[in-house]
Design a protein around this motif. Structure first.
Motif, mmCIF file in Angstrom:
data_model
loop_
_atom_site.group_PDB
_atom_site.id
_atom_site.type_symbol
_atom_site.label_atom_id
_atom_site.label_comp_id
_atom_site.label_asym_id
_atom_site.label_seq_id
_atom_site.Cartn_x
_atom_site.Cartn_y
_atom_site.Cartn_z
ATOM 1 N N ALA A 98 -12.206 42.259 26.720
ATOM 2 C CA ALA A 98 -11.324 42.884 25.736
ATOM 3 C C ALA A 98 -9.950 42.221 25.747
ATOM 4 N N LYS A 102 -8.330 40.216 22.608
ATOM 5 C CA LYS A 102 -7.022 40.620 22.081
ATOM 6 C C LYS A 102 -6.061 39.439 22.053
ATOM 7 N N LYS A 106 -4.328 37.507 18.603
ATOM 8 C CA LYS A 106 -2.889 37.373 18.385
ATOM 9 C C LYS A 106 -2.486 35.958 17.995
#
Length: 107
Positions: A98, A102, A106
């Motif tokens: 995760a 993430k 970004k």
């Protein structure tokens, strides 16, 4: 994604997961506690998309099929594959994955 396309993805994955376990619609219906007079017809309608299970029933279906509910509900096949892969990891590996995803998102 349109609701009808989401529904068709659900029905496709539901049927595929059931067939992977090599169980009948009737057997799946029994396993999730449907009454005997509707077990087969109800699962048939779910797989055809002519009827939709409520959230509790969808959760029971996923649990009985050994897949995360999110897998059955995923908008596309790539996301569904990711959900299955991550679900098979340990909690530590899931948190790491995760965090990696993430960070990638970004960029």
């Amino acid at each position: 994604m349109s609701p009808s396309n989401s529904r068709s993805m659900f029905t496709k994955r539901l049927k595929e997961a059931r067939l992977a376990l090599k169980i009948s619609q009737r057997e799946l219906g029994r396993r999730i506690g449907l009454s005997e007079d509707v077990v087969s017809s109800r699962v048939t309608r779910y797989e055809l998309g002519t009827s939709e299970p409520d959230f509790a029933t969808a959760s029971k279906l996923a649990k009985e099929l050994g897949v995360p509910l999110a897998y059955l509900l995923a908008d596309n096949d790539a996301l569904a594959d990711i959900i299955l892969a991550v679900a098979s990891m340990s909690p530590v590996e899931q948190r790491r994955m995760a965090a990696e995803l993430k960070a990638k998102a970004k960029r």
